[in-house]
Design a protein around this motif. Structure first.
Motif, PDB file in Angstrom:
ATOM      1  N   ARG A   1      31.044 -35.438  25.908  1.00 26.87           N
ATOM      2  CA  ARG A   1      31.208 -34.780  24.605  1.00 26.87           C
ATOM      3  C   ARG A   1      32.213 -35.514  23.718  1.00 26.87           C
ATOM      4  NH1 ARG A   1      33.043 -29.085  25.321  1.00 26.87           N
ATOM      5  NH2 ARG A   1      34.312 -29.988  26.996  1.00 26.87           N
ATOM      6  N   VAL A   2      32.056 -36.838  23.661  1.00 31.69           N
ATOM      7  CA  VAL A   2      32.919 -37.648  22.811  1.00 31.69           C
ATOM      8  C   VAL A   2      32.108 -38.201  21.644  1.00 31.69           C
ATOM      9  CG1 VAL A   2      34.597 -38.245  24.599  1.00 31.69           C
ATOM     10  CG2 VAL A   2      32.542 -39.624  24.328  1.00 31.69           C
ATOM     11  N   VAL A   3      32.746 -38.298  20.495  1.00 32.65           N
ATOM     12  CA  VAL A   3      32.048 -38.643  19.259  1.00 32.65           C
ATOM     13  C   VAL A   3      31.473 -40.055  19.285  1.00 32.65           C
ATOM     14  CG1 VAL A   3      32.365 -38.954  16.781  1.00 32.65           C
ATOM     15  CG2 VAL A   3      33.435 -37.006  17.912  1.00 32.65           C
ATOM     16  N   TRP A   4      32.125 -40.991  20.006  1.00 30.93           N
ATOM     17  CA  TRP A   4      31.653 -42.367  19.987  1.00 30.93           C
ATOM     18  C   TRP A   4      30.272 -42.526  20.613  1.00 30.93           C
ATOM     19  CZ3 TRP A   4      30.489 -43.979  24.780  1.00 30.93           C
ATOM     20  CH2 TRP A   4      31.272 -43.583  25.866  1.00 30.93           C
ATOM     21  N   ALA A   5      29.776 -41.497  21.283  1.00 26.52           N
ATOM     22  CA  ALA A   5      28.442 -41.573  21.879  1.00 26.52           C
ATOM     23  C   ALA A   5      27.374 -41.887  20.834  1.00 26.52           C
ATOM     24  CB  ALA A   5      28.113 -40.258  22.582  1.00 26.52           C
ATOM     25  N   TRP A   6      27.543 -41.339  19.636  1.00 27.80           N
ATOM     26  CA  TRP A   6      26.510 -41.504  18.599  1.00 27.80           C
ATOM     27  C   TRP A   6      26.439 -42.929  18.048  1.00 27.80           C
ATOM     28  CZ3 TRP A   6      23.118 -37.798  18.741  1.00 27.80           C
ATOM     29  CH2 TRP A   6      23.514 -36.505  19.119  1.00 27.80           C
TER      30      TRP A   6
ATOM     31  N   PHE B   1      18.124 -33.481  19.012  1.00 31.90           N
ATOM     32  CA  PHE B   1      18.604 -32.370  18.192  1.00 31.90           C
ATOM     33  C   PHE B   1      19.337 -31.345  19.048  1.00 31.90           C
ATOM     34  CE2 PHE B   1      15.704 -33.733  14.762  1.00 31.90           C
ATOM     35  CZ  PHE B   1      16.550 -33.558  13.679  1.00 31.90           C
ATOM     36  N   GLY B   2      18.835 -31.125  20.283  1.00 32.56           N
ATOM     37  CA  GLY B   2      19.501 -30.191  21.187  1.00 32.56           C
ATOM     38  C   GLY B   2      20.902 -30.648  21.540  1.00 32.56           C
ATOM     39  N   MET B   3      21.074 -31.944  21.765  1.00 33.16           N
ATOM     40  CA  MET B   3      22.400 -32.495  22.056  1.00 33.16           C
ATOM     41  C   MET B   3      23.322 -32.308  20.856  1.00 33.16           C
ATOM     42  SD  MET B   3      23.392 -36.399  23.141  1.00 33.16           S
ATOM     43  CE  MET B   3      25.047 -37.068  22.889  1.00 33.16           C
ATOM     44  N   ALA B   4      22.808 -32.601  19.664  1.00 34.68           N
ATOM     45  CA  ALA B   4      23.622 -32.469  18.451  1.00 34.68           C
ATOM     46  C   ALA B   4      24.093 -31.034  18.254  1.00 34.68           C
ATOM     47  CB  ALA B   4      22.837 -32.946  17.236  1.00 34.68           C
ATOM     48  N   ARG B   5      23.253 -30.059  18.619  1.00 37.10           N
ATOM     49  CA  ARG B   5      23.582 -28.648  18.415  1.00 37.10           C
ATOM     50  C   ARG B   5      24.271 -28.016  19.622  1.00 37.10           C
ATOM     51  NH1 ARG B   5      21.249 -26.411  14.013  1.00 37.10           N
ATOM     52  NH2 ARG B   5      21.394 -24.329  14.902  1.00 37.10           N
ATOM     53  N   GLY B   6      24.430 -28.800  20.696  1.00 40.12           N
ATOM     54  CA  GLY B   6      25.140 -28.296  21.865  1.00 40.12           C
ATOM     55  C   GLY B   6      24.320 -27.414  22.770  1.00 40.12           C
ATOM     56  N   LEU B   7      22.991 -27.550  22.756  1.00 41.24           N
ATOM     57  CA  LEU B   7      22.127 -26.730  23.604  1.00 41.24           C
ATOM     58  C   LEU B   7      22.001 -27.365  24.986  1.00 41.24           C
ATOM     59  CD1 LEU B   7      19.240 -25.867  21.093  1.00 41.24           C
ATOM     60  CD2 LEU B   7      21.403 -24.661  21.490  1.00 41.24           C
ATOM     61  N   THR B   8      22.390 -26.633  26.008  1.00 42.23           N
ATOM     62  CA  THR B   8      22.354 -27.168  27.370  1.00 42.23           C
ATOM     63  C   THR B   8      20.934 -27.532  27.798  1.00 42.23           C
ATOM     64  OG1 THR B   8      24.286 -25.805  27.898  1.00 42.23           O
ATOM     65  CG2 THR B   8      23.051 -26.691  29.757  1.00 42.23           C
ATOM     66  N   GLU B   9      19.930 -26.891  27.214  1.00 43.77           N
ATOM     67  CA  GLU B   9      18.530 -27.168  27.565  1.00 43.77           C
ATOM     68  C   GLU B   9      18.125 -28.611  27.291  1.00 43.77           C
ATOM     69  OE1 GLU B   9      18.379 -22.740  26.422  1.00 43.77           O
ATOM     70  OE2 GLU B   9      19.479 -24.518  25.815  1.00 43.77           O
TER      71      GLU B   9
ATOM     72  N   LEU C   1      26.638 -37.192  14.692  1.00 48.51           N
ATOM     73  CA  LEU C   1      27.989 -37.699  14.473  1.00 48.51           C
ATOM     74  C   LEU C   1      28.733 -36.828  13.466  1.00 48.51           C
ATOM     75  CD1 LEU C   1      30.183 -39.862  14.789  1.00 48.51           C
ATOM     76  CD2 LEU C   1      29.003 -41.195  13.022  1.00 48.51           C
ATOM     77  N   MET C   2      28.073 -36.479  12.367  1.00 48.25           N
ATOM     78  CA  MET C   2      28.708 -35.652  11.340  1.00 48.25           C
ATOM     79  C   MET C   2      29.010 -34.255  11.874  1.00 48.25           C
ATOM     80  SD  MET C   2      26.423 -36.819   8.032  1.00 48.25           S
ATOM     81  CE  MET C   2      27.236 -35.623   6.959  1.00 48.25           C
ATOM     82  N   ARG C   3      28.072 -33.703  12.653  1.00 47.50           N
ATOM     83  CA  ARG C   3      28.260 -32.351  13.196  1.00 47.50           C
ATOM     84  C   ARG C   3      29.395 -32.313  14.208  1.00 47.50           C
ATOM     85  NH1 ARG C   3      24.691 -27.800  13.401  1.00 47.50           N
ATOM     86  NH2 ARG C   3      25.379 -26.322  15.006  1.00 47.50           N
ATOM     87  N   TRP C   4      29.443 -33.305  15.114  1.00 48.30           N
ATOM     88  CA  TRP C   4      30.488 -33.324  16.137  1.00 48.30           C
ATOM     89  C   TRP C   4      31.858 -33.587  15.521  1.00 48.30           C
ATOM     90  CZ3 TRP C   4      29.146 -35.514  21.618  1.00 48.30           C
ATOM     91  CH2 TRP C   4      28.033 -34.808  22.112  1.00 48.30           C
ATOM     92  N   LEU C   5      31.913 -34.446  14.492  1.00 45.34           N
ATOM     93  CA  LEU C   5      33.182 -34.676  13.804  1.00 45.34           C
ATOM     94  C   LEU C   5      33.672 -33.395  13.132  1.00 45.34           C
ATOM     95  CD1 LEU C   5      32.621 -38.182  12.152  1.00 45.34           C
ATOM     96  CD2 LEU C   5      34.307 -37.616  13.923  1.00 45.34           C
ATOM     97  N   ARG C   6      32.742 -32.678  12.507  1.00 45.15           N
ATOM     98  CA  ARG C   6      33.098 -31.419  11.841  1.00 45.15           C
ATOM     99  C   ARG C   6      33.590 -30.400  12.854  1.00 45.15           C
ATOM    100  NH1 ARG C   6      28.211 -27.952  10.060  1.00 45.15           N
ATOM    101  NH2 ARG C   6      28.391 -27.528  12.301  1.00 45.15           N
ATOM    102  N   ASP C   7      32.866 -30.257  13.980  1.00 44.98           N
ATOM    103  CA  ASP C   7      33.250 -29.265  14.992  1.00 44.98           C
ATOM    104  C   ASP C   7      34.561 -29.616  15.666  1.00 44.98           C
ATOM    105  OD1 ASP C   7      30.976 -27.894  14.357  1.00 44.98           O
ATOM    106  OD2 ASP C   7      29.835 -28.524  16.127  1.00 44.98           O
ATOM    107  N   SER C   8      34.810 -30.922  15.850  1.00 45.74           N
ATOM    108  CA  SER C   8      36.066 -31.322  16.500  1.00 45.74           C
ATOM    109  C   SER C   8      37.267 -30.991  15.614  1.00 45.74           C
ATOM    110  CB  SER C   8      36.039 -32.821  16.819  1.00 45.74           C
ATOM    111  OG  SER C   8      35.958 -33.593  15.641  1.00 45.74           O
TER     112      SER C   8
END
Length: 217
Positions: free
Chosen positions: A38-43, A153-161, A88-95
């Motif tokens: 769950r690190v931003v550099w992944a994107w 999209f699931g990864m971006a939104r944090g869905l474990t599925e 990237l934008m979503r994870w930066l915002r959430d962090s």
């Protein structure tokens, strides 16, 4: 000089392999590891791998040893780049809001229904499109494209599925890539399968831990 290096080939059991296929998949694996952590550099790391693999899967255009065009595989690299910008934008915002790039959770009933509909309709529609374009293995290619889109999209939104969707993509992707002669990618899909199972367990544990903390508070 860099172009010459990436265009270089080596041989495995008589089959020519492009170095850029190996390098691109290496970046893809690093991106997956970053996603699990769950690190931003992944994107951005993933974007580099996607750009390289785009040229690999348009073999007829970029003159790869296979000389095969897998439009679904190539198209999903472009899709990954677009989703990576969103992620990237979503994870930066959430962090900035919570201190964590993403908090794993199960999808809602509505989200799961939407994913199922997209999986079925997307596979059918893209199979027709890829078949028209002359893609190799149109049905498998269509599911890989659609499933990859859902997983990203699931990864971006944090869905474990999204980890489970990746497993379904790998099950189809490995045979297709072996038949098409993309052996490094096929091997990486096998590595992904084991890694994805691990990633699912990691996110599932984090999700349960967060749920327990919310219940306790």
């Amino acid at each position: 000089m860099l172009i010459d290096l990436l265009d270089a080939e080596f041989s495995v059991l008589g089959h020519p392999i492009l170095w850029r296929e190996v390098v691109g998949n290496g970046f893809g694996l690093l991106s997956a590891i970053g996603g699990m952590r769950r690190v931003v550099w992944a994107w951005p790391v993933g974007i580099i791998g996607n750009a390289l693999l785009f040229t690999v899967f348009l073999g007829g255009v970029f003159h790869t040893p296979q000389a095969l065009d897998l439009y679904g595989q190539a198209g999903r690299q472009l899709m990954f780049i677009a989703v990576s910008v969103y992620g990237l934008m979503r994870w930066l915002r959430d962090s900035k809001r919570s201190g964590a790039a993403v908090l794993p959770r199960w999808g809602t009933a509505r989200e799961r229904t939407a994913m199922l509909v997209v999986a079925i309709v997307g596979t059918v529609v893209f199979a027709q499109l890829f078949g028209y374009l002359g893609s190799f293995g149109k049905w498998a290619d269509a599911w890989i494209f659609t499933g990859s889109m859902l997983a990203a999209f699931g990864m971006a939104r944090g869905l474990t599925e999204f980890w489970l969707i990746w497993i379904a993509v790998d099950i189809v992707g490995v045979p297709l890539l072996i038949v098409a002669g993309f052996y490094p990618s096929a091997v990486l899909y096998l590595v992904y399968a084991a890694f994805v199972a691990w990633g699912f367990i990691v996110w599932f544990r984090i999700q349960n831990k967060n749920f327990g903390q919310k219940m306790a508070s």
